[in-house]
Design an enzyme around this catalytic site. Structure first.
Site, PDB file in Angstrom:
ATOM      1  N   ASP A 179      60.540  95.266  69.908  1.00  0.00           N
ATOM      2  CA  ASP A 179      61.020  96.747  69.363  1.00  0.00           C
ATOM      3  C   ASP A 179      62.196  96.635  68.660  1.00  0.00           C
ATOM      4  O   ASP A 179      63.084  95.695  69.014  1.00  0.00           O
ATOM      5  CB  ASP A 179      60.548  97.809  70.247  1.00  0.00           C
ATOM      6  CG  ASP A 179      60.270  99.073  69.589  1.00  0.00           C
ATOM      7  OD1 ASP A 179      60.770  99.233  68.561  1.00  0.00           O
ATOM      8  OD2 ASP A 179      59.596  99.941  70.202  1.00  0.00           O
TER       9      ASP A 179
HETATM   10  C1  BGC Z   1      59.682 102.126  67.755  1.00  0.00           C
HETATM   11  C2  BGC Z   1      58.599 101.311  67.034  1.00  0.00           C
HETATM   12  C3  BGC Z   1      58.933 101.161  65.487  1.00  0.00           C
HETATM   13  C4  BGC Z   1      60.349 100.674  65.274  1.00  0.00           C
HETATM   14  C5  BGC Z   1      60.679 100.571  63.819  1.00  0.00           C
HETATM   15  C6  BGC Z   1      61.060 101.738  67.166  1.00  0.00           C
HETATM   16  O1  BGC Z   1      62.079 102.870  67.647  1.00  0.00           O
HETATM   17  O2  BGC Z   1      59.813 102.327  69.066  1.00  0.00           O
HETATM   18  O3  BGC Z   1      57.391 101.789  67.197  1.00  0.00           O
HETATM   19  O4  BGC Z   1      57.873 100.362  65.173  1.00  0.00           O
HETATM   20  O5  BGC Z   1      61.271 101.762  66.033  1.00  0.00           O
HETATM   21  O6  BGC Z   1      60.787 101.595  63.394  1.00  0.00           O
END
Ligand code: BGC
Length: 857
Positions: A264
């Site tokens: 993530d």
């Molecule tokens: C989130 C993800 C997301 C990523 C990219 C993170 O803060 O937890 O679900 O895909 O950001 O935006």
């Protein structure tokens, strides 16, 4: 006659050549272009050899560069002809490149219990991605809705691993059929947003295997997903991005995952740990797994170069399988704005809306009998399409509840709209503090030192510290004031702030607001009972955690919150729709949410119901909420989840019977937060906090305070808890009313079968009412003779059936070995204890009119 026939044949030819042929050719062309959608090809020896040859041409430094995110997503490598592969957030729309179709949220789609619809939406998401040249879609989100407090439940599907698995497989197959990589997230055991980088989900293996991992397992084994995203949290004390058990043992080992495991965003906390424990791609940039850290690690023998080769190989192999090097990812035959997407988004919303209460059959409303309708509440307008955070899309033309209802009713009916409640900024600015406010800003984080004293007119401080990160000094602020009531009765104290901040509010010396809130930025309310003309002293202590002050405080007399116009409209209307619930600030990523509705909404519903007995409530929200104050006072209740851009049309269609409601709850609705099975276990364990010392790449030491979340509720999540304890929630999992009725009969289950064989179960379902409708038939398995404790029943099959009035359909469901198994931790495998099983069939976890025993030998 002959001539006429000739003429007719000739004109037919002419018609075919001049008119039909171009159309047919165009269709063939579209089909040809569409077939360019290119689903991935399976791996082959030739493809593998090509991928390995490309890896062999890279230097150690280049390999390391490739495993860190860059440019548009992945790192390009021109020397071997690799462009950058583009990523966009999902899961409910391709959100990263401007406006797009806002589909209903994951929880809405789960409420449809319709995997075929989910697959079509997946295909449309894939096309939306191709229209924007996107290679990776960052969805689906498949974490389990363990608690109603979890901020991101709405992005996910359900509290149940089986329902989640069926829906996520359909989503993945749809997206990937279009030549776009789906990314299942957040792996794993990520069921709270609170302190998301540093919370450790402490769960035993059986709990993980039976509740939290099956949706990922199905994504890999049945959905053939090609990317997985590790979550922020720790699992049993080790961050997911470097968790050997999750990544190497289970995902890549047991499940044989051959695709890309990415982090993530900023979910890495070390270089060597993730490199050696399965992480293939650090997103969004190489914060730790970079040349500076990994080249010396390889030379020191801490990380093998072959380990890095495997990561790069996975990226290249996947790119080759998708044909990313042979075709443009941008596909102009897929519309950026698509009318057919709108139709699918509408279908999803229509099938998801769940009717929970319909006293006296108030619904469906007869448009001919309505002259005036009042649509009141913060969620009535503008449209609330989704919750907050990285999933939130900008929709092209979102339809609000007000506009959806007005569109359906046309000019004959008067549609009255009012927000009903003030905006919170007005609430804070209008509080009449007695005797002024003393604000002391201390140059420390513990209210020591000589304060700067000021006298603001109200307490609402949203100022950034403009001195820049280098010069920012610690600060703590104390407000001292008083409030004098007017009439005797219920007052609301409202406090707002960022969730990492510390704030304490004392009323007459008693601390009312907790030190730290885990429920996000949204203002939260505390009740105060005051007598007429009572003066209370109010002291607020505020400690901002970053460079921006986020603090506001106010008090108001509850009845004064409700707009007089709204009361008047409700009284004048034939029927009132109160649109309340959560939205992007009160439910979203990065913070958990309250169980109660956002402030003032309980009072608003009560006021509307008092003004008009025909009051219908629609609630926007991922999961359940506290209805205790008003449920008995309203005629009807609809859960609309986050219905996407067509939500307003869908709500109107359900209210007026153009659509017979068919949504069924994919999560149990608890009576109160304290009733929830997760309640004793949701907060971090007191006294079990530990600090993790990490050295950032720039040399700064960072302390992470790890908070341990004890998954002591184990398998008792949602309906598993309620059915095992024999107690009853407000609305059970799988429940939802219809404008017709159904009956179940004719259950056929073999009396005996061999353990491990597939068991066929069949039954009839009949529409016993007067209108067409859809029923979700649900099959639950119980294992009363198991050697170990098991949940009383578990969902193992379902099918949605559409029936005309009086029609009966025969449903057949097959149960495989897993449907009867539990995870045997000492034996380390899925196990069936031969003996008695009970098969139950019905329309919710609590209403299973059919049941039969089965013995597995
Ligand atoms: C989130 C993800 C997301 C990523 C990219 C993170 O803060 O937890 O679900 O895909 O950001 O935006």
């Amino acid at each position: 006659m002959k001539n006429l026939q000739k003429l007719t044949t000739a004109s037919l030819f002419a018609f075919v050549y001049t008119l039909l042929l171009p159309v047919l050719l165009a269709c063939a062309l579209v089909t040809a272009v569409r077939s360019a959608a290119q689903a991935p090809v399976p791996d082959s020896p030739a493809l593998e050899a090509k991928a390995r040859a490309m890896v062999a041409r890279l230097t150690l430094e280049q390999k390391i560069e490739m495993i860190g995110g860059a440019e548009c997503g992945t790192h390009s490598m021109p020397s071997i002809g690799l462009p950058c592969f583009r990523m966009s957030d999902g899961p409910v729309g391709v959100r990263t490149f401007g406006p797009t179709t806002a589909y209903p949220a994951g929880v809405s789609l789960a409420a449809t219990w319709n995997p075929e619809l989910m697959r079509r939406e997946g295909e449309d998401l894939g096309k939306d991605a191709r229209a924007r040249g996107v290679h990776f879609l960052l969805g689906p989100g498949v974490n389990i809705a363990r608690s109603p407090r979890t901020g991101r439940n709405f992005e996910y599907f359900s509290e149940d691993p089986y329902l989640t698995s069926v829906m996520d497989v359909a989503y993945i197959q749809g997206v990937q059929s279009q030549g776009v990589i789906a990314t299942v997230k957040h792996y794993a055991i990520n069921n709270q947003e609170f302190n998301r980088h540093n919370a450790s989900s402490d769960a035993d293996e059986r709990t993980m295997r039976e509740i939290y991992l099956p949706a990922f397992e199905a994504a890999v084994i049945k959905g053939h997903v090609d990317a997985v995203m590790n979550s922020y949290n720790q699992v049993n004390g080790v961050h997911a991005t470097q968790n050997d058990f999750l990544n190497l043992k289970v995902l890549k080992g047991e499940w044989g995952f051959k695709g890309i495991l990415m982090s993530d965003w900023d979910a890495t906390y070390d270089a060597v740990g993730p490199a050696n424990n399965g992480l293939d791609l650090e997103m969004p940039s190489p914060k730790f797994m970079n040349v500076q850290n990994l080249v010396p690690a390889v030379h020191a023998g801490l990380v093998k170069e072959s380990t890095l080769d495997d990561k790069v190989l996975r990226i290249i192999r996947t790119a080759l399988r998708y044909g990313f090097l042979d075709r443009p990812q941008f596909d102009p035959s897929d519309s950026t704005y698509s009318v057919s997407d709108r139709a699918v988004a509408l279908e999803g919303a229509l099938e998801s809306i769940t009717l929970l209460k319909n006293q006296g059959h108030l619904l469906p409303l007869d448009p001919a009998k309505i002259k005036t309708i009042a649509v009141i509440g913060p969620n009535a307008y503008p449209a609330v399409t989704g919750g907050g955070g990285s999933s939130l899309t900008t929709a092209f033309e979102p339809v609000s509840t007000v506009t959806g209802i007005a569109n359906l009713l046309g000019p004959r009916v008067s549609v009255l709209y009012n927000r009903g409640l003030p905006e919170s900024v007005d609430f804070f600015q209008q509080t009449n503090w007695a005797g002024g406010i003393k604000a002391e800003t201390f140059p420390s984080s513990d209210f020591t030192g000589t304060p700067i004293i000021s006298s603001p007119r109200f307490i609402a401080d949203w100022r950034p510290d403009t001195r820049g990160p280098e010069q920012q000094t610690p600060r703590s602020i104390r407000y001292t004031t008083a409030f004098k009531s007017g009439k005797a009765g219920k007052y609301l104290l409202l406090a707002a702030g960022a969730n990492e901040d510390v704030r304490k509010v004392f009323v007459d010396g008693k601390q009312l607001v907790a030190d730290r809130l885990i429920d996000g930025h949204t203002p939260q309310a505390w009740p105060l009972d005051l007598s007429e003309g009572q003066t209370v002293n109010v002291v607020a202590e505020y400690l901002p955690h970053d460079s921006v002050n986020h603090f506001a405080l106010g008090i108001a007399y509850e009845p004064d919150l409700i707009s007089a116009d709204a009361r008047q409209m409700a009284a004048a209307a034939d029927v009132v729709v109160v649109a309340v619930g959560f939205e992007r600030y009160s439910e979203g990523e990065g913070h958990d949410r309250t169980f109660t509705l956002p402030w003032g909404e309980d009072v608003l519903i009560e006021a509307m119901a008092a003004a008009n007995p025909h009051t219908i409530v629609t609630v926007t929200g991922g999961v359940g909420t506290d209805t205790r104050r008003w449920l008995s006072k309203v005629a009807a209740l609809l859960q609309i989840y986050y219905p996407g851009q067509e939500g307003g049309t869908a709500v109107a269609d359900v209210l007026f019977g153009k659509q017979n409601p068919e949504g069924k709850l994919p999560v149990t609705f608890d009576n109160s937060w304290t009733d929830s099975a997760s309640y004793p276990y949701f907060y971090p364990v007191k006294g079990a906090d530990t600090s993790l010392h990490v050295t950032e790449t720039d040399g700064h030491k960072v302390d992470y305070v790890i908070e341990h979340i004890n998954y002591g509720d184990r398998l008792m999540v949602g309906y598993r808890y309620w059915t095992t304890t024999g107690k009853h929630p407000l609305y059970p999992f799988g429940f939802g009313l219809s404008y017709t009725t159904f009956s179940f009969s004719n259950l056929k289950v073999p009396t005996e079968a061999a353990s491990g064989s597939t068991v066929e179960v069949s039954f009839d379902v009949t529409n016993t009412g007067k209108v067409a409708g859809a029923e979700v038939t649900q099959l639950y398995v119980s294992d009363p003779s198991a050697k170990i404790d098991r949940p009383e029943r578990e969902l193992k099959g379902f099918e949605k059936v559409r029936l005309a009035p009086g029609e009966t359909k025969h449903v057949t469901l097959n149960l495989d070995a897993r449907a009867f198994s539990y995870w045997d931790t000492p034996a380390h495998k899925w196990t069936i204890d031969p003996g008695k099983f009970v098969i139950r069939v019905g329309d919710s976890s609590e209403d299973t009119p059919l049941h039969a025993d089965l013995t597995l030998n």
